[in-house]
Design an enzyme around this catalytic site. Structure first.
Site, PDB file in Angstrom:
ATOM      1  N   ASP A   8       0.951  -1.077  -0.005  1.00 32.27           N
ATOM      2  CA  ASP A   8      -0.098  -0.033  -0.042  1.00 32.27           C
ATOM      3  C   ASP A   8       0.806   1.224  -0.021  1.00 32.27           C
ATOM      4  O   ASP A   8       1.991   1.055   0.337  1.00 32.27           O
ATOM      5  CB  ASP A   8      -1.008   0.049   1.310  1.00 32.27           C
ATOM      6  CG  ASP A   8      -1.837   1.361   1.205  1.00 32.27           C
ATOM      7  OD1 ASP A   8      -2.463   1.423   0.220  1.00 32.27           O
ATOM      8  OD2 ASP A   8      -1.872   1.981   2.268  1.00 32.27           O
ATOM      9  N   SER A   9       0.371   2.428  -0.353  1.00 32.42           N
ATOM     10  CA  SER A   9       1.009   3.764  -0.449  1.00 32.42           C
ATOM     11  C   SER A   9       1.520   3.933   1.074  1.00 32.42           C
ATOM     12  O   SER A   9       2.649   4.543   1.399  1.00 32.42           O
ATOM     13  CB  SER A   9       0.020   4.835  -0.728  1.00 32.42           C
ATOM     14  OG  SER A   9      -0.927   4.697   0.011  1.00 32.42           O
ATOM     15  N   CYS A  71      -4.260  -1.348  -2.226  1.00 30.93           N
ATOM     16  CA  CYS A  71      -4.414   0.094  -2.460  1.00 30.93           C
ATOM     17  C   CYS A  71      -5.338   0.299  -3.771  1.00 30.93           C
ATOM     18  O   CYS A  71      -4.858  -0.290  -4.668  1.00 30.93           O
ATOM     19  CB  CYS A  71      -3.175   0.718  -2.410  1.00 30.93           C
ATOM     20  SG  CYS A  71      -3.061   2.603  -2.859  1.00 30.93           S
ATOM     21  N   GLU A 155      -4.786   9.410   8.520  1.00 31.93           N
ATOM     22  CA  GLU A 155      -3.299   9.013   9.253  1.00 31.93           C
ATOM     23  C   GLU A 155      -2.789   9.935  10.376  1.00 31.93           C
ATOM     24  O   GLU A 155      -2.069   9.469  11.008  1.00 31.93           O
ATOM     25  CB  GLU A 155      -2.466   9.400   7.967  1.00 31.93           C
ATOM     26  CG  GLU A 155      -2.698   8.261   6.913  1.00 31.93           C
ATOM     27  CD  GLU A 155      -1.523   7.868   6.028  1.00 31.93           C
ATOM     28  OE1 GLU A 155      -0.534   8.598   6.063  1.00 31.93           O
ATOM     29  OE2 GLU A 155      -1.543   6.916   5.352  1.00 31.93           O
ATOM     30  N   CYS A 189     -11.471   2.808  -0.338  1.00 29.14           N
ATOM     31  CA  CYS A 189     -10.173   3.326   0.010  1.00 29.14           C
ATOM     32  C   CYS A 189      -9.654   2.370   1.142  1.00 29.14           C
ATOM     33  O   CYS A 189     -10.503   2.365   1.830  1.00 29.14           O
ATOM     34  CB  CYS A 189      -9.860   4.662   0.173  1.00 29.14           C
ATOM     35  SG  CYS A 189      -8.295   5.237   0.851  1.00 29.14           S
ATOM     36  N   HIS A 191      -7.886   2.691   3.567  1.00 30.30           N
ATOM     37  CA  HIS A 191      -7.988   3.680   4.786  1.00 30.30           C
ATOM     38  C   HIS A 191      -9.251   3.665   5.534  1.00 30.30           C
ATOM     39  O   HIS A 191      -9.466   3.945   6.488  1.00 30.30           O
ATOM     40  CB  HIS A 191      -7.416   5.050   4.523  1.00 30.30           C
ATOM     41  CG  HIS A 191      -5.773   5.303   4.400  1.00 30.30           C
ATOM     42  ND1 HIS A 191      -5.318   4.548   3.383  1.00 30.30           N
ATOM     43  CD2 HIS A 191      -5.094   5.873   5.147  1.00 30.30           C
ATOM     44  CE1 HIS A 191      -3.921   5.025   3.671  1.00 30.30           C
ATOM     45  NE2 HIS A 191      -3.794   5.554   4.616  1.00 30.30           N
TER      46      HIS A 191
END
Ligand code: DGL
Length: 273
Positions: A8-9, A71, A155, A189, A191
């Protein structure tokens, strides 16, 4: 023996890895987060392709025969290029993304046949979900909306503040306004599962939230079952290694939130980073 690679990024892929680990704890895994260059959400196609290829190559070189792009942005902007232009240089290696397994089953979550898709700017602009969902479920009406502030909020672990809640609410209101018949909302996404409860508070009760972690894990299990030639080469010692292109201490500090465990991370130096 080979490992399974998960990319993932940054941290988002850990939500997918958590579900994969719960379903298939027996395998050896190597996770790589490109935290030094994240977020990918607003980067160009060429840049996401370049970064993703570099990370996938690194995972191949660590002995991963199969890499999952956990991702959506990388799956939308780099997967097809890597499969078509690069994989021939890595005989026996494979790469899978998260969009197709999600599109395959998305019809199960809606009775009204109206779906909303929330993702990064890159995922939305790529149109990948519109194309893939149409391929498997042409009867569904799909609207999309980009939420460019969500990844930075998540994040920063700052998604429950009043300001963050106002941002989240306004994005949800925007997609519901676009199609008020939506009865299933895809969190496109990796996240976003972390803020599922906040999202839920701003949605009418009849709207299903679809989060990809479990879907992708189940699809991977099925894939391995259908490819015994690959599965039989996978090590099964339950080893899990975590790498980041960013600061390992930072990565470790975030991991509990995304993965549900404390872990030890190591730093990777990529050539072009
Ligand atoms: N978690 C990534 C995804 O699923 C996005 C994060 C980023 O913008 O880098 O799209």
């Amino acid at each position: 023996m080979a490992s399974l690679g998960i990319f993932d990024s940054g941290y988002g892929g850990l939500t997918v890895f958590k579900a994969i680990r719960e379903l298939m704890p027996e395998y050896d895994y190597i996770y790589l987060g490109d935290n030094a260059r994240a977020p990918y959400g607003n980067l160009s196609f060429a840049t996401v392709y370049e970064y993703t290829l570099e990370c996938v190559t690194w995972l191949f070189n660590q002995g991963c025969d199969l890499v999952i792009l956990a991702c959506n942005t990388a799956s939308a902007k780099a997967l097809r290029n890597i499969q078509q232009k690069d994989l021939h240089r890595f005989p026996g290696k494979r790469v899978l993304g998260v969009i197709r397994p999600t599109a395959e089953v998305i019809g199960d979550f809606t009775t009204q046949k109206h779906i909303g898709v929330l993702g990064t700017e890159g995922t939305v602009q790529s149109g990948s979900y519109l194309i893939e969902i149409d391929r498997f479920h042409p009867e569904l009406k799909v609207v999309q909306h980009a939420c460019p502030l969500w990844v930075p909020l998540i994040e920063a672990n700052n998604f429950d503040s009043e300001a963050a809640r106002a941002i989240i609410k306004s994005d949800i209101d925007a997609i519901l306004k676009e199609d008020e018949k939506i009865d299933a909302l895809l969190l496109a996404c990796t996240h976003y599962p972390l803020i599922k409860e906040v999202i839920q508070q701003f949605l009418p009760e009849h709207v299903n939230i679809i989060s990809q972690d479990v879907l992708v894990a189940e699809s991977l299990k099925d894939y391995l079952h259908r490819h015994p030639e690959l599965e039989s080469k996978l090590a099964k010692t339950e080893r899990k290694q975590f790498f980041t292109t960013g600061d390992p201490a930072d990565f470790e500090a975030h991991t509990y939130l995304f993965f549900g465990n404390n872990i030890e991370a190591q730093q990777v130096k990529l050539v072009n980073k």
